[in-house]
Design a protein around this motif. Structure first.
Motif, short mmCIF file in Angstrom:
data_model
loop_
_atom_site.label_atom_id
_atom_site.label_comp_id
_atom_site.label_asym_id
_atom_site.label_seq_id
_atom_site.Cartn_x
_atom_site.Cartn_y
_atom_site.Cartn_z
N LEU A 1 0.84 -1.19 0.00
CA LEU A 1 0.00 0.00 0.00
C LEU A 1 0.88 1.25 0.00
O LEU A 1 1.67 1.45 0.92
N THR A 2 0.75 2.06 -1.03
CA THR A 2 1.49 3.31 -1.14
C THR A 2 0.78 4.39 -0.32
O THR A 2 -0.39 4.22 0.05
N PRO A 3 1.44 5.50 -0.06
CA PRO A 3 0.75 6.60 0.65
C PRO A 3 -0.53 7.05 -0.06
O PRO A 3 -1.53 7.34 0.61
N ALA A 4 -0.53 7.09 -1.37
CA ALA A 4 -1.74 7.49 -2.11
C ALA A 4 -2.86 6.48 -1.90
O ALA A 4 -4.03 6.85 -1.74
N LEU A 5 -2.52 5.19 -1.88
CA LEU A 5 -3.52 4.15 -1.63
C LEU A 5 -4.07 4.26 -0.22
O LEU A 5 -5.27 4.13 0.00
N VAL A 6 -3.19 4.47 0.74
CA VAL A 6 -3.62 4.60 2.14
C VAL A 6 -4.57 5.79 2.28
O VAL A 6 -5.60 5.69 2.94
N ASN A 7 -4.26 6.89 1.61
CA ASN A 7 -5.13 8.06 1.66
C ASN A 7 -6.51 7.73 1.11
O ASN A 7 -7.54 8.08 1.71
N ARG A 8 -6.57 7.02 0.01
CA ARG A 8 -7.86 6.65 -0.60
C ARG A 8 -8.61 5.65 0.30
O ARG A 8 -9.82 5.76 0.47
N LEU A 9 -7.90 4.68 0.86
CA LEU A 9 -8.53 3.72 1.76
C LEU A 9 -9.06 4.41 3.02
O LEU A 9 -10.11 4.02 3.55
N ASP A 10 -8.35 5.43 3.49
CA ASP A 10 -8.85 6.20 4.63
C ASP A 10 -10.16 6.88 4.28
O ASP A 10 -11.07 6.97 5.11
#
Length: 120
Positions: free
Chosen positions: A31-40
């Motif tokens: 999970l990249t930072p961009a993915l984590v942001n979207r999952l949040d």
């Protein structure tokens, strides 16, 4: 008081949404930072609701079919695990992978994604 504590009441699910979560790196299920942001964002949308969710992983057509299939499954599992770790509770949850598909977006990176389907 006989009124239940509102913090203890868990709402049902009135959410019927499909989320595209794009941004996995090539040959990676991390999970990249961009993915984590979207999952949040997805976790915030679901909130305290208890819904059913299906997470479906995809890969690009680059690389071997077998490794792409594995990346797709692991991407879905990692996304679902992240949502659970964020405290999202589900009535039912599954993570599946379908591997490479026809081009989803403007480039190979767009195909390296998970699709999260949330239903009541």
């Amino acid at each position: 008081s006989l009124d239940p504590d509102p913090e203890l009441i868990t709402p049902g699910c009135d959410l019927d949404e499909v989320y595209n979560v794009i941004g996995f790196n090539e040959n990676s299920n991390e999970l990249t930072p961009a993915l984590v942001n979207r999952l949040d964002q997805v976790a915030a949308d679901i909130g305290r609701r208890q819904c059913s969710v299906t997470v479906t992983g995809y890969s690009s057509k680059q690389g071997a079919i077998a490794s792409n299939a594995l990346f797709a499954i692991e991407r879905a599992q990692n996304a679902l695990r992240y949502l659970k770790d964020k405290g999202v509770r589900f009535v039912q949850a599954s993570a599946t992978g379908v591997g490479a598909t026809d081009q989803f977006g403007p480039d190979f990176r767009s195909n390296r994604r998970v699709v999260i389907t949330v239903t009541p």
